[in-house]
Design a protein around this motif. Structure first.
Motif, PDB file in Angstrom:
ATOM      1  N   ALA A 114       0.825  -1.208   0.000  1.00  0.00           N
ATOM      2  CA  ALA A 114       0.000   0.000   0.000  1.00  0.00           C
ATOM      3  C   ALA A 114       0.860   1.261   0.000  1.00  0.00           C
ATOM      4  N   THR A 115       1.946   1.240   0.786  1.00  0.00           N
ATOM      5  CA  THR A 115       2.799   2.421   0.868  1.00  0.00           C
ATOM      6  C   THR A 115       3.599   2.598  -0.421  1.00  0.00           C
ATOM      7  N   ARG A 116       4.048   1.494  -1.009  1.00  0.00           N
ATOM      8  CA  ARG A 116       4.774   1.586  -2.280  1.00  0.00           C
ATOM      9  C   ARG A 116       3.894   2.188  -3.363  1.00  0.00           C
ATOM     10  N   LEU A 117       2.656   1.739  -3.461  1.00  0.00           N
ATOM     11  CA  LEU A 117       1.744   2.267  -4.474  1.00  0.00           C
ATOM     12  C   LEU A 117       1.527   3.763  -4.290  1.00  0.00           C
ATOM     13  N   ARG A 118       1.485   4.198  -3.039  1.00  0.00           N
ATOM     14  CA  ARG A 118       1.272   5.627  -2.773  1.00  0.00           C
ATOM     15  C   ARG A 118       2.431   6.464  -3.291  1.00  0.00           C
ATOM     16  N   HIS A 119       3.614   5.875  -3.337  1.00  0.00           N
ATOM     17  CA  HIS A 119       4.794   6.620  -3.773  1.00  0.00           C
ATOM     18  C   HIS A 119       5.113   6.424  -5.248  1.00  0.00           C
ATOM     19  N   LEU A 120       4.308   5.661  -5.953  1.00  0.00           N
ATOM     20  CA  LEU A 120       4.523   5.491  -7.391  1.00  0.00           C
ATOM     21  C   LEU A 120       3.851   6.654  -8.116  1.00  0.00           C
ATOM     22  N   THR A 121       4.636   7.609  -8.512  1.00  0.00           N
ATOM     23  CA  THR A 121       4.088   8.797  -9.163  1.00  0.00           C
ATOM     24  C   THR A 121       4.786   9.038 -10.492  1.00  0.00           C
ATOM     25  N   LEU A 122       4.018   9.563 -11.429  1.00  0.00           N
ATOM     26  CA  LEU A 122       4.563   9.988 -12.708  1.00  0.00           C
ATOM     27  C   LEU A 122       4.917  11.460 -12.560  1.00  0.00           C
ATOM     28  N   ALA A 123       6.199  11.761 -12.548  1.00  0.00           N
ATOM     29  CA  ALA A 123       6.658  13.122 -12.268  1.00  0.00           C
ATOM     30  C   ALA A 123       6.082  14.127 -13.260  1.00  0.00           C
ATOM     31  N   GLU A 124       5.928  15.352 -12.795  1.00  0.00           N
ATOM     32  CA  GLU A 124       5.313  16.391 -13.625  1.00  0.00           C
ATOM     33  C   GLU A 124       6.095  16.622 -14.914  1.00  0.00           C
ATOM     34  N   ASP A 125       7.433  16.633 -14.828  1.00  0.00           N
ATOM     35  CA  ASP A 125       8.210  16.856 -16.051  1.00  0.00           C
ATOM     36  C   ASP A 125       8.101  15.674 -17.014  1.00  0.00           C
ATOM     37  N   THR A 126       7.928  14.472 -16.474  1.00  0.00           N
ATOM     38  CA  THR A 126       7.727  13.296 -17.329  1.00  0.00           C
ATOM     39  C   THR A 126       6.368  13.370 -18.011  1.00  0.00           C
ATOM     40  N   ARG A 127       5.353  13.814 -17.272  1.00  0.00           N
ATOM     41  CA  ARG A 127       4.020  13.977 -17.875  1.00  0.00           C
ATOM     42  C   ARG A 127       4.071  14.992 -19.008  1.00  0.00           C
ATOM     43  N   GLY A 128       4.789  16.077 -18.782  1.00  0.00           N
ATOM     44  CA  GLY A 128       4.916  17.100 -19.821  1.00  0.00           C
ATOM     45  C   GLY A 128       5.628  16.569 -21.049  1.00  0.00           C
ATOM     46  N   MET A 129       6.679  15.795 -20.832  1.00  0.00           N
ATOM     47  CA  MET A 129       7.423  15.217 -21.948  1.00  0.00           C
ATOM     48  C   MET A 129       6.536  14.283 -22.758  1.00  0.00           C
ATOM     49  N   LEU A 130       5.766  13.430 -22.083  1.00  0.00           N
ATOM     50  CA  LEU A 130       4.882  12.496 -22.782  1.00  0.00           C
ATOM     51  C   LEU A 130       3.794  13.243 -23.563  1.00  0.00           C
ATOM     52  N   THR A 131       3.259  14.291 -22.960  1.00  0.00           N
ATOM     53  CA  THR A 131       2.217  15.080 -23.621  1.00  0.00           C
ATOM     54  C   THR A 131       2.724  15.686 -24.922  1.00  0.00           C
ATOM     55  N   GLU A 132       3.918  16.271 -24.884  1.00  0.00           N
ATOM     56  CA  GLU A 132       4.497  16.873 -26.084  1.00  0.00           C
ATOM     57  C   GLU A 132       4.876  15.818 -27.117  1.00  0.00           C
TER      58      GLU A 132
END
Length: 270
Positions: A114-132
């Motif tokens: 449960a704690t590991r899943l809470r810390h699995l995040t897609l970083a904001e700069d990675t989201r921006g890169m994927l979007t572009e």
């Protein structure tokens, strides 16, 4: 950004787009959210319930990490939850001796998960890169692993909106590095292998798989810039951050354009 020759990019998930290893380490130390006791961490739970020292509790956690790295899971015969509870049960017994403690093992596993899943995040700069990047090419997430475990990770990091398709190895007949799963991905996107790039941190699965499938290029994410073994698969390109990918793709595009211009340059015999 328009790219010639590249129509799709396949991304690995764990330790490529999300730092699964770091999330797992943090899960050993941190408490669960939602008002549960602040002392409720894996190490603390082991100390309190098993009456062991902090060093012994950490040794148990280290054994579990080692078991996860060596894990071989056949979903047709074994439930992933039961298997991972067994990892904790064995680690406790191997470290402390005595009788098996399945209930404590289960508590540790679910707390860690449960704690590991809470810390699995897609970083904001990675989201921006994927979007572009998605404005220029189609994107596909290709991850090995148990269906339930990987789908939970995908849900936790909320990465679905950034991809045209998501393929989990545990849902297919074969996982990476088998060519079949890469060709399945190509079929999903309506592209040819020679139009696709694979990006991942594993030489044995991501890079070898891309090579096996005849993809246009393989890109190894080598965050620590370690030197691979001489016998390791050789990627076409190496980057130290996934954020370096767009610039690399542009370099590849420029190389393609240069080759095209060279091919069309009249010879002195014409």
């Amino acid at each position: 950004m328009g790219l010639q020759g590249v129509k799709a990019v396949f991304f690995d998930l764990d330790n490529t787009l999300v730092d699964t290893a770091a999330a797992g380490r943090r899960a050993i130390e941190e408490q669960l959210p939602h008002g549960l006791p602040r002392s409720l961490k894996v190490v603390s739970a082991l100390q309190a319930k098993q009456h062991c020292g902090e060093g012994e509790a950490r040794a148990i956690c280290d054994r579990v990490r080692a078991k996860l790295l060596r894990e071989c899971h056949d979903p047709a015969t074994t439930c992933i939850t039961e298997l991972r509870i067994s990892h904790w049960e064995e680690a406790i017994q191997e470290t402390l001796g005595g009788q098996a403690n399945r209930s404590l093992a289960a508590e540790c596993y679910f707390l860690w998960k449960a704690t590991r899943l809470r810390h699995l995040t897609l970083a904001e700069d990675t989201r921006g890169m994927l979007t572009e990047l998605r404005k220029a090419v189609r994107l596909l997430l290709l991850t090995n692993g148990d269906r339930q475990t990987q789908r939970e990770k995908i849900e936790a990091c909320a990465c679905q909106p950034y991809f045209d398709a998501i393929v989990v190895g545990g849902e297919q007949k074969e996982e990476k590095p088998a060519p079949s799963i890469f060709h399945h991905c190509c079929d999903l996107l309506g592209v040819q292998p020679a139009e696709c790039v694979m990006v991942g941190d594993s030489l044995d699965t991501d890079i070898q798989g891309g090579l096996n499938a005849g993809l246009k290029a393989t890109v190894w994410l080598n965050k620590t810039m370690t030197t691979p073994l001489d016998t390791a698969p050789v990627p076409h390109y190496i980057i130290s951050s996934v954020l370096d990918l767009p610039a690399l793709l542009l370099k590849m595009d420029n190389k393609i354009n240069t080759n095209l211009e060279t091919d069309h340059t009249p010879s002195s015999n014409e």
